[in-house]
Enzyme design. Structure first.
Site, short mmCIF file in Angstrom:
data_model
loop_
_atom_site.label_atom_id
_atom_site.label_comp_id
_atom_site.label_asym_id
_atom_site.label_seq_id
_atom_site.Cartn_x
_atom_site.Cartn_y
_atom_site.Cartn_z
N GLY A 180 27.26 71.90 29.39
CA GLY A 180 26.62 71.27 28.18
C GLY A 180 26.81 70.31 27.67
O GLY A 180 27.32 69.31 28.77
N LEU A 181 27.26 70.11 26.62
CA LEU A 181 27.84 69.05 26.00
C LEU A 181 27.11 68.06 26.83
O LEU A 181 27.64 66.67 26.57
CB LEU A 181 29.36 68.52 26.02
CG LEU A 181 30.16 70.22 25.67
CD1 LEU A 181 31.47 69.06 25.90
CD2 LEU A 181 30.11 69.91 24.09
N CYS A 182 26.11 67.72 26.58
CA CYS A 182 24.91 66.55 27.14
C CYS A 182 24.02 67.01 25.90
O CYS A 182 22.48 66.61 26.27
CB CYS A 182 24.61 66.41 28.72
SG CYS A 182 24.24 68.17 28.86
N GLY A 183 23.49 66.55 24.99
CA GLY A 183 22.88 67.10 23.81
C GLY A 183 21.47 67.89 24.16
O GLY A 183 21.64 68.54 24.40
#
Length: 292
Positions: A89-92
Site C-alpha cells: 500500500g502507501l500509494c494513494g
C-alpha cells in the site's frame, strides 16, 4: 492547556514520520525511472504485435478453421476478471481505482445474469475484493517475492489463464490495471484478452502492405495468439509497476508536506503553551513576594 511533554513527543513523532515519507518518496522516484522506461519500451512491441495479429484476424474473419482463442466458445456467459494491483500500500488511490473499475464490471455482469470469476494478481486487490466477492475467487498470483517484473511472470499467468480456458472454465477473460500517463495521472484500464479483440485497422494501413503467410494464416495466428495474451499481460504488469511507483511518489510527497505543516502548527502550539507556563510561574512568584 496541552501538556508540554506530550506536545514535544508529538513533534518528535511527526518528524520521524516525515523522515520515513521523504525516504519512501526518494526510493519511489528512483524506481519510477526504471519502471517508466520499461513500460514505454514495451509499448511499441505490444502495439506492433497487436497490429500484426489484427491483420491476420481480419483475413481469417469468421472462418470455421479460426483458432478458438479468436473465435471464442460461442458463448459469453462466464467471465474471468484478472484484477492486477500492487502487493503493498502507501500509494494513494492506485489500488482502489483498479478495484473500483473491477467492481463496476462485476455489478454490471451480475445484473445481466452472467457468471463472474475473479483471479487476482497482487495482495491489495485481493484484500479489497474479498470483502464482497470472496465466493467468486478462483485463484491468486503472489508476486511479493519478485523484485523486478519480467516476461517469465507474465508467461506463467498467461499459461494458467489459457489452461483454464482450454478446460472450459470461462468464455471471456478481461484484465484490469492502471495505464501510466504521468506521476500524477494513472488511468484505470480494462482490456479483453480472451477471445482476442482487435481494433479495425485504418484503410490506409490495411492497404499499405500485403503479406503471404506460410503455413496458413490460421496456423500462424494459432501460434501468435497465446503469445499475444502473454504480451498483453506483461505490458499490463509493466504499466502497473510504473503507475504504482508514480502514485507512491506523489502520495509520499503529499504526506511529507502535510507532516511539515503539522510540525509547524505543533511548534507554534508548543511555544504558546510554554510561554503560558512561564507567565503563570512568574505571576505565582510575584504574588508570593507581595504576600510576604
Amino acid at each position: 492547556m496541552p501538556n508540554l511533554k506530550d506536545l514535544k513527543n508529538r513533534i518528535a513523532s511527526v518528524k520521524s514520520t516525515r523522515k520515513i515519507t521523504k525516504a519512501m518518496q526518494m526510493v519511489a522516484a528512483a524506481k519510477l525511472r526504471r519502471a517508466q522506461e520499461a513500460a514505454e519500451m514495451a509499448r511499441p512491441y505490444a502495439e506492433k504485435m497487436e497490429a500484426v495479429m489484427g491483420g491476420l484476424a481480419q483475413s481469417v474473419g469468421e472462418s470455421e478453421t479460426a483458432p478458438r482463442l479468436l473465435a471464442g466458445t460461442g458463448s459469453r456467459d462466464v467471465h474471468m476478471l484478472v484484477v492486477m494491483t500492487a502487493e503493498r500500500g502507501l500509494c494513494g488511490g492506485f489500488n482502489s481505482s483498479i478495484v473500483r473499475l473491477a467492481r463496476q464490471r462485476i455489478q454490471s455482469l451480475v445484473a445481466e445474469g452472467k457468471t463472474v470469476k475473479i483471479l487476482t494478481v497482487g495482495k491489495k486487490g485481493r484484500e479489497q475484493l474479498r470483502r464482497d466477492h470472496a465466493d467468486k475467487f478462483v485463484g491468486h498470483v503472489d508476486l511479493s517475492d519478485v523484485k523486478r517484473i519480467g516476461y517469465a511472470e507474465a508467461a506463467d499467468i498467461a499459461r494458467g489463464l489459457l489452461e483454464r480456458f482450454d478446460a472450459g472454465e470461462f468464455d471471456v477473460a478481461t484484465i484490469f490495471y492502471n495505464r501510466f500517463q504521468s506521476v500524477i495521472s494513472q488511468v484505470p484500464t480494462d482490456t479483453q484478452v480472451i477471445p482476442a479483440s482487435f481494433d479495425a485497422p485504418e484503410e490506409a494501413d490495411a492497404a499499405a502492405t500485403l503479406y503471404d503467410y506460410e503455413p496458413s494464416e490460421e496456423g500462424v495466428l494459432a501460434d501468435l495468439l497465446p503469445r499475444g495474451v502473454a504480451t498483453q499481460i506483461f505490458t499490463a504488469l509493466l504499466e502497473n509497476a510504473a503507475s504504482e511507483q508514480g502514485a507512491r511518489m506523489s502520495a509520499m510527497d503529499n504526506a511529507t508536506r502535510n507532516a511539515g505543516d503539522m510540525i509547524e502548527k505543533l511548534t507554534i502550539e508548543y511555544n504558546r503553551s510554554r510561554q503560558a507556563v512561564i507567565t503563570n510561574e512568574l505571576i505565582e512568584i510575584i504574588s508570593g513576594a507581595e504576600a510576604l
